[in-house]
Structures are given as C-alpha cells and as structure tokens.
Design an enzyme around this catalytic site. Structure first.
Site, PDB file in Angstrom:
ATOM      1  N   ASN A 101       0.864  -1.183   0.000  1.00 30.47           N
ATOM      2  CA  ASN A 101       0.000   0.000   0.000  1.00 30.47           C
ATOM      3  C   ASN A 101       0.897   1.229   0.000  1.00 30.47           C
ATOM      4  OD1 ASN A 101      -1.778   2.077   0.526  1.00 30.47           O
ATOM      5  ND2 ASN A 101      -2.195   1.460   2.644  1.00 30.47           N
ATOM      6  N   TRP A 102       0.949   1.907  -1.146  1.00 34.00           N
ATOM      7  CA  TRP A 102       1.852   3.061  -1.267  1.00 34.00           C
ATOM      8  C   TRP A 102       1.284   4.323  -0.627  1.00 34.00           C
ATOM      9  CZ3 TRP A 102       5.178   3.668  -6.310  1.00 34.00           C
ATOM     10  CH2 TRP A 102       6.007   2.547  -6.425  1.00 34.00           C
ATOM     11  N   LYS A 103       0.013   4.288  -0.239  1.00 38.11           N
ATOM     12  CA  LYS A 103      -0.653   5.475   0.320  1.00 38.11           C
ATOM     13  C   LYS A 103      -0.447   6.666  -0.632  1.00 38.11           C
ATOM     14  CE  LYS A 103       0.273   3.503   4.792  1.00 38.11           C
ATOM     15  NZ  LYS A 103       0.182   3.650   6.222  1.00 38.11           N
TER      16      LYS A 103
ATOM     17  N   HIS B 150      -9.360   0.972   5.120  1.00 39.43           N
ATOM     18  CA  HIS B 150      -8.067   1.186   5.783  1.00 39.43           C
ATOM     19  C   HIS B 150      -8.285   2.124   6.966  1.00 39.43           C
ATOM     20  CE1 HIS B 150      -3.965   2.475   6.563  1.00 39.43           C
ATOM     21  NE2 HIS B 150      -3.565   1.411   5.899  1.00 39.43           N
TER      22      HIS B 150
ATOM     23  N   GLU C  30      -6.688   4.549   8.068  1.00 40.10           N
ATOM     24  CA  GLU C  30      -6.503   5.981   7.785  1.00 40.10           C
ATOM     25  C   GLU C  30      -7.781   6.578   7.205  1.00 40.10           C
ATOM     26  OE1 GLU C  30      -2.855   5.645   5.528  1.00 40.10           O
ATOM     27  OE2 GLU C  30      -1.801   5.103   7.368  1.00 40.10           O
TER      28      GLU C  30
ATOM     29  N   GLU D  51      -5.170  -5.105  10.727  1.00 40.57           N
ATOM     30  CA  GLU D  51      -4.136  -4.090  10.902  1.00 40.57           C
ATOM     31  C   GLU D  51      -4.396  -3.312  12.197  1.00 40.57           C
ATOM     32  OE1 GLU D  51      -2.220  -2.842   6.976  1.00 40.57           O
ATOM     33  OE2 GLU D  51      -4.071  -1.716   7.130  1.00 40.57           O
TER      34      GLU D  51
ATOM     35  N   GLY E 273       2.755   2.076  10.644  1.00 43.46           N
ATOM     36  CA  GLY E 273       3.741   3.139  10.487  1.00 43.46           C
ATOM     37  C   GLY E 273       4.495   3.496  11.756  1.00 43.46           C
TER      38      GLY E 273
ATOM     39  N   SER F 244       3.626  -2.383  10.241  1.00 43.62           N
ATOM     40  CA  SER F 244       5.080  -2.423  10.451  1.00 43.62           C
ATOM     41  C   SER F 244       5.717  -3.758  10.076  1.00 43.62           C
ATOM     42  CB  SER F 244       5.425  -2.034  11.894  1.00 43.62           C
ATOM     43  OG  SER F 244       5.030  -0.692  12.132  1.00 43.62           O
TER      44      SER F 244
ATOM     45  N   GLY G 169       2.861  -1.268   4.202  1.00 40.73           N
ATOM     46  CA  GLY G 169       2.884   0.153   3.857  1.00 40.73           C
ATOM     47  C   GLY G 169       4.291   0.594   3.497  1.00 40.73           C
ATOM     48  N   GLY G 170       4.969   1.228   4.464  1.00 39.64           N
ATOM     49  CA  GLY G 170       6.277   1.844   4.221  1.00 39.64           C
ATOM     50  C   GLY G 170       7.276   0.960   3.492  1.00 39.64           C
TER      51      GLY G 170
HETATM   52  C1  PEP Z   1      -0.595   0.109   6.066  1.00 38.25           C
HETATM   53  O1  PEP Z   1      -0.702   1.297   5.887  1.00 38.25           O
HETATM   54  O2  PEP Z   1      -1.504  -0.645   5.653  1.00 38.25           O
HETATM   55  C2  PEP Z   1       0.569  -0.393   6.763  1.00 38.25           C
HETATM   56  C3  PEP Z   1       0.534  -1.627   7.193  1.00 38.25           C
HETATM   57  O3  PEP Z   1       1.623   0.466   6.931  1.00 38.25           O
HETATM   58  P1  PEP Z   1       3.078   0.110   7.539  1.00 38.25           P
HETATM   59  O4  PEP Z   1       3.526  -1.184   6.925  1.00 38.25           O
HETATM   60  O5  PEP Z   1       3.949   1.260   7.122  1.00 38.25           O
HETATM   61  O6  PEP Z   1       2.925  -0.005   9.003  1.00 38.25           O
END
Ligand code: PEP
Length: 250
Positions: A11-13, A98, A100, A168, A174, A213, A234-235
C-alpha cells in the site's frame, strides 16, 4: 483468493510519482522474472499511477490494486473514484476500510461494506481492513472490536468471489510497533471465526492478511503464524529491496 498461496500487497498510500513507480517496479519485475515468487504479489499505488503500473507489469506476476473506492459507480462526487474506474484503469484489487480512511474520513463499517460490495460489482477483489486502536487494546477489547468490524464490514456479496480481510492494529501502522506473534494469532483466529459466521460458511473462504510495520526482518516470523495468509505492507513496499525481502519470506 486461494488460501494456500499467501498474498503480499503493498500500500503506497499518497506516495509516488511516475519516476518512483518506474524505478521500484523496474527493479521488482526484473527480480520476480528471474526468480518467480511463491506468493501472490500486489502493488496498490495512488490512483494516478494505476494505469501506468498496469502497463509496466504486463507479463509479470504483480497484481495491481487501488487504495479506496467510492460505493457509487458514477455520479456527482467531485474527486471520487469508483471501483469501475479502477477496474477500467487496470486494477484487479482494491483496499477498503483502511484505518486511515476510517479515522480521517469517518468511514463506518456500513460504508466499508458498501465499498466492498462495489468492488465485487466491478469485478475487483476487495481487501477489507479491520483493526483496533491502542485504547481498545489496552482496554482488553481488541478481539471484540475486530470481530464486530468483520461482522459489519464484510458484505455477503463476497461469497464465491476473490477477496481478503486484513487485520491491521491501528497502533502498529507506520510506528515500528507490532503485536506479539501470539496476539496476531489470537486476533486472526477471531477474524476467521467471524468471517465464517458472517458468511454462513463451513470454513473461511479467503486469506487473512496481517498489516502493521511488516519489514524484511520480521516478515518470516509473522508469515509463519498459523492463520496468517499474507501481509499488507505500507512503508516497506516503497523500496524494492525491502518489499522483495518480504515477498521472499512468504
Ligand atoms: C498500512 O498502511 O496498511 C501499513 C501496514 O503500513 P506500515 O507497513 O507502514 O505499518
């Protein structure tokens, strides 16, 4: 989605311009063509890059996903993107619910369910996200909260279709924090039970991804937890080497 094969979705957001996509996907496609992955791999870039990504991964085992969609197919919704539009641009999956979006845009379980239903209508596989806040976990309510989210965010329309649920924990996204492996297993078991109850099936028909994470150095242990059917990343999906490290751990 086949449960035996894990799904690793990035997920590049709101990150990435065309040049970033070309660089990361160039490196990924070369590596995955040289050594095909033993899991499904998906990348969910911003909507502006979906069509470019779909072109770049032709002939390569990388699926294309959106990060959100509206529930409506079309209409006077300035700035909105429908599931049909994502499909038309080359996507095969879409993330819905999600945290967010739930937190920043006040998306409810009801809306998330309508979005997942829209994804099915358009021929996309929804990845339905659920997860507790830190306050809910500290109050001992993680399992109850996640169970309720699954019961209310998963439409019956997913039965017989390609989809996934992603657990999640909000506090793990993050932050570099992750639940213990036992906590991940406990919640995944609850998600599976809720999925079976909600859909009225004898067994769970879709993988349950863990997200929050996930990095190359913890991926192998997390992906080996019973009930974990993949990861939403994500990241670490923004760097080809890190994302590849997670893909190779699956
Ligand atoms: C996400 O945004 O779905 C996520 C899991 O982010 P991260 O891996 O950066 O925690």
């Amino acid at each position: 989605m086949k449960q035996s094969v894990k799904l690793i979705a990035g997920n590049w957001k709101m990150n990435g311009l065309a040049a970033d996509l070309d660089a990361v996907i160039g490196e990924l496609t070369l590596a995955l063509q040289a050594e095909p992955p033993s899991c499904r791999v998906a990348v969910c870039p911003p909507s502006t890059l979906i069509s470019r990504l779909a072109g770049a991964v032709r002939g390569c085992p990388i699926e294309v996903g959106g990060q959100d969609c509206r529930a409506e197919a079309h209409g006077a919704y300035t700035g909105g993107v429908s599931a049909e539009m994502l499909k038309d641009a080359g996507a095969g999956l879409v993330i819905v619910g999600h945290s967010e979006r739930r937190q920043e845009f006040g998306e409810t379980d009801l809306l998330v369910s309508a979005k997942a239903e829209a994804a099915i209508r358009a021929g996309l596989a929804p990845i339905v996200c659920v997860g507790e806040t830190v306050e809910q976990r500290e109050a001992g309510r993680a399992v109850e909260v996640v169970r309720d989210q699954v019961m209310n965010s998963l439409p019956k329309a997913v039965v017989g279709r390609d989809f996934a649920v992603a657990y999640e924990p909000v506090w793990a996204i993050g932050t570099g924090l992750t639940p213990t492996l036992a906590q991940i297993e406990e919640v995944h078991r609850a998600v599976r039970a809720a999925m079976i109850e909600r859909l009225g099936l004898a067994s769970a028909p879709a993988p349950i991804l863990y997200g929050g994470s996930v990095k190359p150095d913890n991926a192998r242990a997390i992906l080996a937890v019973p009930e974990v059917g993949g990861a939403l990343v994500g990241g670490a999906s923004l760097k080809a080497a890190d994302f590849l490290g997670i893909i190779r751990a699956a």
